[in-house]
Design an enzyme around this catalytic site. Structure first.
Site, PDB file in Angstrom:
ATOM      1  N   LYS A  81      67.648  -4.046 -51.044  1.00  0.00           N
ATOM      2  CA  LYS A  81      66.913  -3.165 -51.956  1.00  0.00           C
ATOM      3  C   LYS A  81      66.684  -1.761 -51.393  1.00  0.00           C
ATOM      4  CE  LYS A  81      66.134  -5.891 -55.505  1.00  0.00           C
ATOM      5  NZ  LYS A  81      64.793  -6.300 -55.933  1.00  0.00           N
ATOM      6  N   ASP A 128      57.711  -6.904 -56.464  1.00  0.00           N
ATOM      7  CA  ASP A 128      57.403  -8.275 -56.048  1.00  0.00           C
ATOM      8  C   ASP A 128      57.501  -8.377 -54.528  1.00  0.00           C
ATOM      9  OD1 ASP A 128      56.633  -9.935 -58.130  1.00  0.00           O
ATOM     10  OD2 ASP A 128      58.675 -10.088 -58.897  1.00  0.00           O
TER      11      ASP A 128
END
Length: 252
Positions: A81, A128
């Site tokens: 990410k 998250d």
């Protein structure tokens, strides 16, 4: 206990209908993987994540080979990410400064001169876990502040990992969607820049840059396969999530 349920395959009957190469090229121009990887190579601690072969499993399944791109070793953040978040911040800075005719070096990006031109910037994200940590780490590496919103069920371990980057973590009493809503509302109030991997009307450039950043992982894999005499894989298995990584993979 019952027997393990086999994998179910769903064929997409519309896979090749409505395909427009110009749309793909507008989102992922041919030079994007090169530009993204050139930027990522300058990040502190950058190295290619391993492409691990699984010859025994491939043999059991009667396949020529199976390889796994192991992102658990990506910049010690254990996730791909960071590739998207860092590239989106970089491109936002270029756009804010009006620099469109050249790339910025990492040294220039982190210089006092550039910081004075930009002023006090705070980047924000809802997460998250992995996306927010990547944004927070990237902002810290480039000398910016970060505020990361998480929902109340986020593990303390993930919260601490984000805080260790120097970012402020805000816990929302609700779901992930509530965190997304609140970070956007607060960003408008305080003048923060939201780095999201999900697009909506009027907010498309940053998610596009996030998606483009993921192509570094794909170009690495292509190079690693080529080193083994393979031009390209026959199939690619990739998680869908919100769709950014899947779209980047298809576009690449």
């Amino acid at each position: 206990m019952g027997s393990e349920k086999p994998i179910e395959w769903l064929i997409n009957p519309r896979a090749r209908t409505g395909f427009d190469p110009q749309v793909v090229e507008s989102l992922l121009p041919p030079d994007v993987p090169w530009r993204a990887r050139r930027f990522h190579r300058q990040l502190p601690g950058y190295r290619m994540s391993p492409l691990v072969g699984l010859p025994n499993l491939a043999a059991r399944l009667g396949l020529g080979g199976i390889w796994v791109k192991d992102e658990s070793q990506r910049l010690d953040l254990r996730s791909f990410k960071v590739l998207g978040g860092s590239y989106a911040i970089y491109q936002w800075v270029r756009q804010r400064l009006g620099i469109t005719d050249r790339e910025l070096s990492f040294a220039e990006l982190t210089s006092n001169e550039l910081r004075e031109r930009l002023g006090d910037i705070t980047f924000a994200a809802a997460t998250d876990g992995n996306h927010g940590r990547g944004v927070a780490w990237s902002a810290a590496q480039m000398g910016f502040k970060a505020v990361i919103y998480v929902h109340k069920l986020t593990s303390q371990q993930r919260i601490q990992a984000i805080e260790q980057t120097g970012a402020k973590v805000v816990v929302i009493d609700g779901t992930y969607d509530d965190a997304v809503h609140q970070v956007n509302e607060d960003a408008q109030r305080y003048g923060w820049v939201v780095i999201s991997d999900t697009a909506w009307e009027g907010y498309e450039d940053i998610p596009k840059w996030v998606m483009q950043g993921y192509t570094t992982m794909l170009s690495e894999a292509q190079e690693q396969l080529a080193a083994q005499g393979l031009s390209k894989p026959t199939h690619v298995f990739v998680q869908a999530g919100v769709g950014s990584l899947a779209a980047a993979t298809l576009g690449y």
